[in-house]
Design an enzyme around this catalytic site. Structure first.
Site, mmCIF file in Angstrom:
data_model
loop_
_atom_site.group_PDB
_atom_site.id
_atom_site.type_symbol
_atom_site.label_atom_id
_atom_site.label_comp_id
_atom_site.label_asym_id
_atom_site.label_seq_id
_atom_site.Cartn_x
_atom_site.Cartn_y
_atom_site.Cartn_z
ATOM 1 C CB THR A 72 -8.661 1.794 -0.427
ATOM 2 O OG1 THR A 72 -7.769 2.121 0.642
ATOM 3 C CG2 THR A 72 -9.738 2.856 -0.505
ATOM 4 C CE LYS A 76 -6.350 -2.029 0.530
ATOM 5 N NZ LYS A 76 -4.949 -1.716 0.450
ATOM 6 C CG ASN A 97 -4.586 -3.841 -4.323
ATOM 7 O OD1 ASN A 97 -4.380 -4.949 -4.802
ATOM 8 N ND2 ASN A 97 -3.931 -2.768 -4.698
ATOM 9 C CG ASP A 112 -2.158 -2.960 -1.492
ATOM 10 O OD1 ASP A 112 -2.157 -1.960 -2.236
ATOM 11 O OD2 ASP A 112 -3.130 -3.266 -0.773
ATOM 12 N N GLY A 136 3.119 -1.836 13.354
ATOM 13 C CA GLY A 136 1.690 -1.891 13.048
ATOM 14 C C GLY A 136 1.284 -3.252 12.542
ATOM 15 C CB ALA A 140 -0.230 -0.997 5.288
ATOM 16 N NE ARG A 160 -2.940 0.676 18.428
ATOM 17 C CZ ARG A 160 -3.992 1.005 17.699
ATOM 18 N NH1 ARG A 160 -4.193 2.240 17.374
ATOM 19 N NH2 ARG A 160 -4.852 0.106 17.314
ATOM 20 C CD GLN A 249 -2.109 0.838 -5.495
ATOM 21 O OE1 GLN A 249 -2.956 0.009 -5.809
ATOM 22 N NE2 GLN A 249 -2.273 2.145 -5.671
#
Ligand code: S3P
Length: 452
Positions: A72, A76, A97, A112, A136, A140, A160, A249
């Protein structure tokens, strides 16, 4: 476990692990142990705190001691140079992962992406022709984008506003890149930012959902319902948190490691246990040891309290039953012999005693949280949940029993209306969380779990 302990590991039980930095809060050990236990698999699972500096040393030891491990944040991509083989999807994503150890060699995979696909399938989400906006641009987000590629969706990654680093999707012709303050009108919103997680619980990555939106997936699972998901529910938009993605996952990682299927039964068991695990983490985060249910007679405090305590593996205490024990007589008898004032004194004493409980769901009496003094006695130790219910719902439940002295009246409906009206302001002032309780028991239990 630490690296020294891993080096010293010499049990015959196959060992798996998750590595990351930080790692303390990972629920993966709980997840995998539940799967192994339910399916009778002889295996164990631990977590290791591995920093960038210890990654190489870890992989050397893992070759000899582990049968597989999950990776994690933040390793990764960093793990890839230490692997002997990397599966095509994981290589394309530059993200691993899951690592399987085969004869001392390390094989990398990405499960994932399978968790994302499974979540969309579970919700019967048709991707083709839809506009999907992913909030984002971290790890992920990458899993979500790769899960959606080549399925005929219009994909947008919203970053962002002040991101300075290049975005992984910059060179992907099939993906648009925009900023969070410039969202397209999307059918599906998928949040992959950490905004709304534990510490920033009240926040949302976007202030409103697009007009067209018909499904929201938030990869966060702590709390079980983020503010973003609550907004979606309020607008009757279907939604899902990240727990199922986490679960699948993990299941797929086990299937790769163990070369066998994990049963639906085990998946269900792990899903229940994970939800409870998340709620307990949330309670600890709120610095509370117990949960106290408040609300008018008949709102379901005892029934819901028992069901909730079962779900969480907590004890259950009924404050009224404690009063009965203390007084050596029924509530009706206390009222008849000594009057309501005496009952209220006993009630305050019992609540003070219960304010030291740990891992307990407490059903309080219907009048308990009316008094500020009683709320003050319990509020530091217990998370007080006000179960707000409508008068018809209360009447239906109240008429099932004749054990309530305050309901010994020829016109219970009017009594409920008057008493509830006079108490409502205090119920509303004396709680940490207020929920609608005019629903079936299982729905109320889940509503409470989501809101903690
Ligand atoms: C009361 C509610 C009752 C019990 C007593 C007084 C009240 O508990 O404590 O009869 O003042 O509302 P339930 O809410 O469990 O019925």
């Amino acid at each position: 476990m630490n690296l020294q302990e891993l080096t010293a590991y010499n049990s015959n039980t196959p060992l798996f692990a998750v590595i990351g930095d930080p790692i303390e809060h990972s629920v993966s050990p709980l997840l995998h142990k539940t799967l192994y236990e339910t399916d009778g698999i002889n295996a164990d699972y631990t977590s290791l705190h591995i920093t960038d500096d210890t990654l190489r040393e870890f992989t050397d030891i893992a070759r000899k001691k582990l049968c597989g491990f999950n990776v994690t944040i933040p390793h990764k991509s960093a793990i890839i140079p230490y692997l002997d083989e990397v599966d095509e999807t994981a290589r394309m994503m530059n993200s691993v992962n899951t690592v399987k150890v085969i004869n001392g060699r390390l094989h990398g995979y990405n499960t994932d992406i399978l968790g994302v696909i499974a979540t969309l399938e579970k919700n019967n989400i048709e991707i083709k022709g839809k506009s999907v906006c992913i909030l984002g641009s971290g790890g992920a987000s990458k899993s979500v984008v790769y899960a959606l590629l080549n399925q005929g969706a219009e994909i947008t990654v919203a970053r962002r506003k002040n991101s300075t680093t290049p975005c992984f999707a910059d060179n992907m012709p099939a993906v648009n890149v925009t900023t969070l303050d410039n969202l397209p009108d999307a059918d599906i919103i998928i949040n992959t930012t950490p905004v709304g997680m534990t510490a920033s619980c009240a926040d949302t990555p976007i202030s409103d959902l697009p007009e067209r939106c018909s499904f929201v997936f938030d990869v966060i699972y702590t709390p079980l319902e983020t503010t973003l998901l609550k907004k979606a529910s309020e607008k009757s938009i279907e939604c899902e948190n990240g727990l199922y993605m986490l679960l699948i996952q993990g299941v797929r990682a086990d299937e790769i490691w163990l070369d066998r299927k994990i049963s639906e039964n085990a998946i269900k068991a792990a899903s229940d246990i994970l939800e409870a695990g998340v709620v307990k983490n949330r309670l600890a985060h709120r610095k509370k040891s117990s949960i106290l249910l408040s609300g008018f007679m008949g709102c379901g405090k005892s029934t819901v309290g028992k069901a909730l305590s079962d779900k969480l593996g907590f004890s259950f205490v009924d404050a009224d039953a404690e009063i009965v024990k203390k007084a050596g007589m029924s509530i009706n008898e206390i009222f008849e012999k000594y009057g309501e004032e005496h009952f209220r004194k006993l009630e305050t004493d019992v609540l003070k005693e219960l304010s030291a409980c740990t891992d307990t769901v407490i059903a309080s009496g219907g009048g308990a949280m009316v008094k500020a003094q009683n709320f003050d006695a319990v509020k530091d130790n217990s998370l007080v949940i006000y179960m707000d219910a409508d008068e018809d719902f209360l009447y239906k439940n109240i008429s099932k029993s004749d054990e309530r002295p305050l309901m010994k009246t020829p016109d219970p409906k009017t009594r409920i209306h008057e008493l509830l009206s006079s108490r409502k302001t205090n119920y509303e002032a004396h709680n940490h969380i207020s929920i609608n309780a005019s629903m079936p028991v299982h729905a109320v239990v889940y509503e409470i779990m989501k809101r903690i």
